[in-house]
Design an enzyme around this catalytic site. Structure first.
Site, PDB file in Angstrom:
ATOM      1  N   ASP A   7       0.868  -1.169   0.000  1.00  0.00           N
ATOM      2  CA  ASP A   7       0.000   0.000   0.000  1.00  0.00           C
ATOM      3  C   ASP A   7       0.914   1.231   0.000  1.00  0.00           C
ATOM      4  O   ASP A   7       2.117   1.124   0.289  1.00  0.00           O
ATOM      5  CB  ASP A   7      -0.896  -0.024   1.242  1.00  0.00           C
ATOM      6  CG  ASP A   7      -1.831   1.164   1.304  1.00  0.00           C
ATOM      7  OD1 ASP A   7      -2.439   1.497   0.267  1.00  0.00           O
ATOM      8  OD2 ASP A   7      -1.944   1.776   2.383  1.00  0.00           O
ATOM      9  N   ASP A   9      -0.002   5.096   1.106  1.00  0.00           N
ATOM     10  CA  ASP A   9      -0.133   6.020   2.240  1.00  0.00           C
ATOM     11  C   ASP A   9      -0.184   5.247   3.552  1.00  0.00           C
ATOM     12  O   ASP A   9      -1.006   4.350   3.729  1.00  0.00           O
ATOM     13  CB  ASP A   9      -1.398   6.866   2.084  1.00  0.00           C
ATOM     14  CG  ASP A   9      -1.392   7.665   0.786  1.00  0.00           C
ATOM     15  OD1 ASP A   9      -0.304   8.027   0.310  1.00  0.00           O
ATOM     16  OD2 ASP A   9      -2.490   7.920   0.249  1.00  0.00           O
TER      17      ASP A   9
END
Length: 196
Positions: A7, A9
């Site tokens: 991922d 953020d």
């Protein structure tokens, strides 16, 4: 081929409740870019899969998102690392697309693009939806406590076999000690019991 799915953020860079809306706001978490470089050195291809509903919400446009991702690529390269590809979902939750995590569309697209099975591939995230999207396609879920990770751990309901680490650098430390890219189920369950 060794592959890892990250991922963005809260895993690679600091997250923000008000979205990362410009390259200036994209700030790497200390050690994350060096961790990507270490993965590359160990033969991993690093792919990013990220929900970016800020596009649909009008918080930023595609030109800005591309500029943010260019900064991430450049920053990784300066640290000696390489991000192989970035897959993103630009849709809002109410658009009911199949690419927004926790749905698996984005990860299935990665599998098709790279022509690989995702079974046993590490998927690293800070939110439950990251872990769920990976789990349903056979990835091994890794939760980091950066970003939303601590809140995610507190809420519970993590996919079976989820392993929890302080940050991406700690995940990489763990992976590089393992004999194979897929890892060991015994190690996963032991780590999961220890951390949850």
């Amino acid at each position: 081929m060794r592959l890892i799915i990250l991922d963005r953020d809260g895993v690679i860079n600091f997250d923000s409740e008000s979205f990362i809306k410009s390259p200036r706001e994209w700030i790497p978490i200390p050690g994350s870019l060096e961790a990507i470089a270490r993965l590359n050195q160990a033969g991993y291809r690093v792919v990013v899969a990220t929900n970016q509903s800020g596009v649909a919400r009008g918080k930023f446009d595609m030109v800005t998102l591309n500029a943010i991702h260019q900064k991430m690529h450049d920053s990784a390269q300066k640290a000696g690392g390489e991000i192989d590809a970035i897959f993103f979902c630009p849709h809002a939750a109410d658009e009911d697309c199949d690419c927004r995590k926790p749905k698996a569309g984005m990860l299935n697209a990665i599998a098709r693009r790279l022509n690989v099975s995702l079974k046993g591939v590490p998927a690293v995230g800070d939110s439950l939806r990251d872990l769920q999207a990976g789990f349903v396609v056979g990835c091994v879920p890794y939760l980091v406590l950066t970003g939303k990770g601590e809140k995610t751990l507190e809420k519970g309901g993590l996919p079976p076999g989820t392993q929890t680490f302080d940050n991406l650098a700690a995940v990489v430390d763990h992976l590089l000690l393992m004999p194979t890219a897929a890892g060991s189920d015994a190690g996963a369950s032991k780590e999961s019991r220890k951390k949850q």
